[in-house]
Design an enzyme around this catalytic site. Structure first.
Site, PDB file in Angstrom:
ATOM      1  N   THR A   1       0.688  -0.875  -0.045  1.00  0.00           N
ATOM      2  CA  THR A   1       0.217   0.175  -0.054  1.00  0.00           C
ATOM      3  C   THR A   1       0.829   1.413   0.034  1.00  0.00           C
ATOM      4  O   THR A   1       1.801   1.112   0.105  1.00  0.00           O
ATOM      5  CB  THR A   1      -1.156   0.365   1.541  1.00  0.00           C
TER       6      THR A   1
ATOM      7  N   ALA B   1       1.163   4.391   1.436  1.00  0.00           N
ATOM      8  CA  ALA B   1       2.177   4.945   2.486  1.00  0.00           C
ATOM      9  C   ALA B   1       3.073   3.906   3.065  1.00  0.00           C
ATOM     10  O   ALA B   1       4.232   4.397   3.686  1.00  0.00           O
ATOM     11  CB  ALA B   1       0.917   6.075   4.046  1.00  0.00           C
ATOM     12  N   CYS B   2       1.817   3.020   3.384  1.00  0.00           N
ATOM     13  CA  CYS B   2       3.527   1.888   4.210  1.00  0.00           C
ATOM     14  C   CYS B   2       4.415   1.487   3.150  1.00  0.00           C
ATOM     15  O   CYS B   2       5.399   1.193   3.414  1.00  0.00           O
ATOM     16  CB  CYS B   2       2.667   0.970   3.935  1.00  0.00           C
ATOM     17  N   SER B   3       3.851   1.787   1.777  1.00  0.00           N
ATOM     18  CA  SER B   3       5.433   0.881   1.099  1.00  0.00           C
ATOM     19  C   SER B   3       6.244   1.905   0.632  1.00  0.00           C
ATOM     20  O   SER B   3       7.726   2.286   0.637  1.00  0.00           O
ATOM     21  CB  SER B   3       4.893   0.448  -0.206  1.00  0.00           C
TER      22      SER B   3
ATOM     23  N   LEU C   1       7.413   1.844   5.703  1.00  0.00           N
ATOM     24  CA  LEU C   1       8.741   0.590   6.054  1.00  0.00           C
ATOM     25  C   LEU C   1      10.167   1.312   6.008  1.00  0.00           C
ATOM     26  O   LEU C   1      10.652   1.234   6.612  1.00  0.00           O
ATOM     27  CB  LEU C   1       8.044  -0.290   5.077  1.00  0.00           C
TER      28      LEU C   1
END
Length: 175
Positions: A52, A54-56, A60
């Site tokens: 996703t 914001a996560c990627s 992270l």
């Protein structure tokens, strides 16, 4: 309200075993909460999902970029947890060049549910997912949590304002 200690669960992980040979030299390994957190100082950040935006793009990579700074502050391991299976977590880490952050799959959401951080994301077709948060854990005891504001089912998105690597580093440096 989150518990004072991490929940007692078993994570279903995959580990490399070169003795197996072939194109997929991995085998299942159960990993207990005690093995992950026992006798150690750990930073765990949880996020809605692999791949996703914001996560990627931010969450992270921020922790990976600062992994050595966490280690210098006495953190034994930095862990990324998501309600995704071990296969997805492995491919996500591979695609992002993640080498220092430990990718912990919570595919059945057992840990996330018991943490009180499980939310519905049905409007985005994501099913049940983790809310975005980060925590510092010492020997299974939750010392500090940074939970993104607005905790609720079916949010339009979950921002990255307090669970980022910079906020956690600032907290650890001020201890």
């Amino acid at each position: 309200m989150p518990p004072a200690t991490v929940p007692d669960v078993t994570f279903l992980t995959r580990v490399r075993n070169d003795a197996l040979g072939g194109p997929n030299p991995f085998e299942w390994k159960d990993l207990t909460t005690a093995e992950v957190f026992g006798g150690r100082s750990v930073v765990l950040f949880a996020l809605p999902g692999a791949f996703t935006p914001a996560c990627s793009d931010d969450h992270l990579p921020g922790y990976e970029q600062h992994a050595d700074a966490f280690s210098a502050l006495g953190i034994d391991q930095v862990i990324c947890l998501s309600v995704n299976d071990a296969f997805v977590m492995f491919q996500w880490a591979k695609s992002k060049g993640i080498e220092k952050v430990f990718m912990l799959p919570d595919g059945n959401a057992d840990f996330t549910r018991q943490m009180g951080m499980l939310v519905k994301r049905g409007r985005q077709g994501m099913g049940m997912r983790s809310w975005r948060y980060a925590m510092h854990v010492e020997d299974g005891r939750i010392v500090k949590m940074f939970v993104e504001p607005g905790f609720r089912d079916d949010p339009p998105g979950v921002g990255l304002t307090v669970s980022d690597a910079g906020t956690m580093l600032d907290y650890l440096r001020s201890r």
